[in-house]
Design a protein around this motif. Structure first.
Motif, PDB file in Angstrom:
ATOM      1  N   ILE A 334       0.842  -1.199   0.000  1.00  0.00           N
ATOM      2  CA  ILE A 334       0.000   0.000   0.000  1.00  0.00           C
ATOM      3  C   ILE A 334       0.879   1.251   0.000  1.00  0.00           C
ATOM      4  O   ILE A 334       2.053   1.199   0.375  1.00  0.00           O
ATOM      5  N   ILE A 335       0.272   2.351  -0.470  1.00  0.00           N
ATOM      6  CA  ILE A 335       0.926   3.667  -0.362  1.00  0.00           C
ATOM      7  C   ILE A 335       0.131   4.447   0.678  1.00  0.00           C
ATOM      8  O   ILE A 335      -1.023   4.817   0.452  1.00  0.00           O
ATOM      9  N   SER A 336       0.736   4.703   1.826  1.00  0.00           N
ATOM     10  CA  SER A 336       0.055   5.394   2.919  1.00  0.00           C
ATOM     11  C   SER A 336       0.508   6.852   2.998  1.00  0.00           C
ATOM     12  O   SER A 336       1.438   7.270   2.302  1.00  0.00           O
ATOM     13  N   ARG A 337      -0.148   7.619   3.859  1.00  0.00           N
ATOM     14  CA  ARG A 337       0.239   9.014   4.096  1.00  0.00           C
ATOM     15  C   ARG A 337       1.683   9.110   4.575  1.00  0.00           C
ATOM     16  O   ARG A 337       2.425  10.019   4.197  1.00  0.00           O
ATOM     17  N   LYS A 338       2.074   8.143   5.406  1.00  0.00           N
ATOM     18  CA  LYS A 338       3.447   8.118   5.927  1.00  0.00           C
ATOM     19  C   LYS A 338       4.444   7.950   4.782  1.00  0.00           C
ATOM     20  O   LYS A 338       5.485   8.637   4.736  1.00  0.00           O
ATOM     21  N   HIS A 339       4.133   7.058   3.860  1.00  0.00           N
ATOM     22  CA  HIS A 339       5.018   6.840   2.708  1.00  0.00           C
ATOM     23  C   HIS A 339       5.131   8.102   1.856  1.00  0.00           C
ATOM     24  O   HIS A 339       6.209   8.447   1.365  1.00  0.00           O
ATOM     25  N   ILE A 340       4.000   8.791   1.684  1.00  0.00           N
ATOM     26  CA  ILE A 340       3.995  10.014   0.865  1.00  0.00           C
ATOM     27  C   ILE A 340       4.848  11.101   1.519  1.00  0.00           C
ATOM     28  O   ILE A 340       5.580  11.825   0.836  1.00  0.00           O
ATOM     29  N   GLU A 341       4.774  11.216   2.850  1.00  0.00           N
ATOM     30  CA  GLU A 341       5.585  12.222   3.558  1.00  0.00           C
ATOM     31  C   GLU A 341       7.072  11.925   3.395  1.00  0.00           C
ATOM     32  O   GLU A 341       7.874  12.829   3.148  1.00  0.00           O
ATOM     33  N   LEU A 342       7.442  10.646   3.524  1.00  0.00           N
ATOM     34  CA  LEU A 342       8.851  10.252   3.331  1.00  0.00           C
ATOM     35  C   LEU A 342       9.293  10.517   1.897  1.00  0.00           C
ATOM     36  O   LEU A 342      10.424  10.965   1.659  1.00  0.00           O
ATOM     37  N   PHE A 343       8.407  10.245   0.948  1.00  0.00           N
ATOM     38  CA  PHE A 343       8.734  10.484  -0.458  1.00  0.00           C
ATOM     39  C   PHE A 343       8.900  11.982  -0.730  1.00  0.00           C
ATOM     40  O   PHE A 343       9.807  12.390  -1.463  1.00  0.00           O
ATOM     41  N   LYS A 344       8.013  12.799  -0.139  1.00  0.00           N
ATOM     42  CA  LYS A 344       8.108  14.261  -0.347  1.00  0.00           C
ATOM     43  C   LYS A 344       9.412  14.797   0.224  1.00  0.00           C
ATOM     44  O   LYS A 344      10.028  15.695  -0.354  1.00  0.00           O
ATOM     45  N   ASN A 345       9.844  14.273   1.369  1.00  0.00           N
ATOM     46  CA  ASN A 345      11.127  14.689   1.944  1.00  0.00           C
ATOM     47  C   ASN A 345      12.277  14.348   0.991  1.00  0.00           C
ATOM     48  O   ASN A 345      13.186  15.164   0.791  1.00  0.00           O
ATOM     49  N   TRP A 346      12.221  13.154   0.421  1.00  0.00           N
ATOM     50  CA  TRP A 346      13.243  12.746  -0.558  1.00  0.00           C
ATOM     51  C   TRP A 346      13.204  13.661  -1.786  1.00  0.00           C
ATOM     52  O   TRP A 346      14.239  14.104  -2.283  1.00  0.00           O
ATOM     53  N   LEU A 347      11.992  13.968  -2.239  1.00  0.00           N
ATOM     54  CA  LEU A 347      11.813  14.813  -3.418  1.00  0.00           C
ATOM     55  C   LEU A 347      12.332  16.219  -3.164  1.00  0.00           C
ATOM     56  O   LEU A 347      12.978  16.831  -4.022  1.00  0.00           O
ATOM     57  N   ASN A 348      12.079  16.738  -1.968  1.00  0.00           N
ATOM     58  CA  ASN A 348      12.566  18.085  -1.610  1.00  0.00           C
ATOM     59  C   ASN A 348      14.084  18.137  -1.622  1.00  0.00           C
ATOM     60  O   ASN A 348      14.691  19.123  -2.065  1.00  0.00           O
ATOM     61  N   GLU A 349      14.719  17.045  -1.147  1.00  0.00           N
ATOM     62  CA  GLU A 349      16.170  16.990  -1.162  1.00  0.00           C
ATOM     63  C   GLU A 349      16.719  17.002  -2.574  1.00  0.00           C
ATOM     64  O   GLU A 349      17.713  17.666  -2.879  1.00  0.00           O
ATOM     65  N   VAL A 350      16.054  16.269  -3.469  1.00  0.00           N
ATOM     66  CA  VAL A 350      16.464  16.239  -4.883  1.00  0.00           C
ATOM     67  C   VAL A 350      16.343  17.621  -5.490  1.00  0.00           C
ATOM     68  O   VAL A 350      17.229  18.097  -6.208  1.00  0.00           O
TER      69      VAL A 350
END
Length: 350
Positions: A334-350
């Motif tokens: 599943i893709i949860s809210r927690k996963h999306i927050e972690l992904f957004k943090n990674w995306l912001n770093e990029v």
């Protein structure tokens, strides 16, 4: 090899003998022969030896009275100039414009794979010359497959077994129609393309039959959107400044199922389960398919204000053993809210 020898079957030795025969047969009527070998400064296990045929020529044919063998060595000095991008105001301005116009998952994948290629394409906006070729390219096959599946599923809202059987019957004519509209010269029906085209038809029928098995297990589903284009606005902090950015993407199919909402992306190539399995977000750079589904999950949840987990799936048309592959994060599909927050943090770093 023992079995081949016992039953008189050809083995690698016969193949090598055949190659050697062709090699030396070419010597019969030639007046001048040039055998070229490249010597690199390789050491250890990566050392590359010259072909054994060259060694045989040097050892065996050198004694032949009618042959004269000369050896020449050529050297060259290579000076490599590394490409790099200077940090200029113009570059920064163009990157800011790109972020404001819309950041797509393909652009992020381009950057993680090769920053210089990203710079040429998205900052300098250098486009490749696309000339039609006789043999269709993977992207061209992908366009035709996407259009076929879009119109195939677009006929219905609720997908059950009877609808799937109808789609299997309709596939032949509908796929012909879509490809004829894309390739007016009917390149897809000529030479090697015709074999690939027939192969894709068989793969899609196999996929539709696997969908029937899934419906038998989990029940029918409802199509919410096809080729859904989503834009969301967001803010990002760069060098202690807040910048307005836009994220965009096109989701091939969005379904409502008994388990929940699933986001589906079609791939005309071969995708394997390991391509969609990640244990931590540092792996995303090397797993573009997983990155793409997480990006779509972020777009969908933000745009629809959706808080429940969603399912991300890739449908690999060529993977006939497992067409539908789940995105798995730490063994969860599943893709949860927690996963999306972690992904957004990674995306912001990029």
């Amino acid at each position: 090899n023992d079995l081949k020898k016992y039953y008189g079957l050809p083995s690698k030795y016969e193949k090598e003998a055949l190659f050697a025969y062709y090699f030396y047969r070419n010597f019969q009527f030639a007046k001048n022969i040039h055998l070229i070998k490249i010597k690199e400064n390789n050491v250890g296990i990566k050392f590359s030896e010259p072909s054994r045929y060259i060694k045989q020529v040097e050892v065996e044919l050198e004694k032949h009275s009618l042959l004269k063998i000369n050896q020449k060595k050529y050297g060259s000095i290579l000076s490599n100039h590394s490409n790099h991008v200077t940090n200029s105001e113009i570059s920064n301005k163009k990157i800011s414009e790109w972020m404001a116009n819309g950041i797509s998952p393909s652009s992020i994948m381009e950057f993680t794979n090769c920053p210089l290629s990203f710079y040429y394409r998205y900052v300098l906006k250098i486009k490749e010359d696309n000339e039609p070729e006789k043999i269709l390219q993977p992207t061209e096959w992908g366009t035709g497959i996407h259009k076929t599946l879009e119109n195939l599923y677009g006929q219905y809202e609720i997908i059950d077994i009877s609808k799937m059987n109808k789609m299997i019957k309709d596939l032949d004519k509908l796929m012909d129609k879509e490809f004829n509209l894309i390739f007016l010269d009917q390149r897809h029906l000529k030479a090697k393309n015709a074999i690939v085209y027939y192969h894709y038809k068989k793969c899609i029928i196999h996929f539709l039959k696997s969908e029937i098995k899934a419906i038998n297990r989990k029940g029918s589903f409802k199509i919410l959107n096809l080729e859904k284009e989503i834009f969301i606005d967001d803010n990002i902090e760069i060098d202690k400044k807040i910048k307005q950015v836009k994220f965009k993407g096109i989701i091939d199919r969005i379904d409502s199922t008994s388990e929940g909402v699933r986001l589906i992306d079609y791939k005309s190539g071969l995708v394997k389960p390991q391509d969609l399995t990640i244990n931590n977000f540092d792996q995303i750079e090397k797993k573009s398919k997983a990155l793409q589904l997480l990006f779509y999950g972020m777009l969908f949840m933000k745009k629809e204000n959706y808080s429940d987990p969603v399912f991300g799936k890739i449908i690999s048309i060529k993977n006939t053993s497992q067409h539908c592959i789940d995105l798995k994060i730490n063994y969860e599909n599943i893709i949860s809210r927690k996963h999306i927050e972690l992904f957004k943090n990674w995306l912001n770093e990029v």
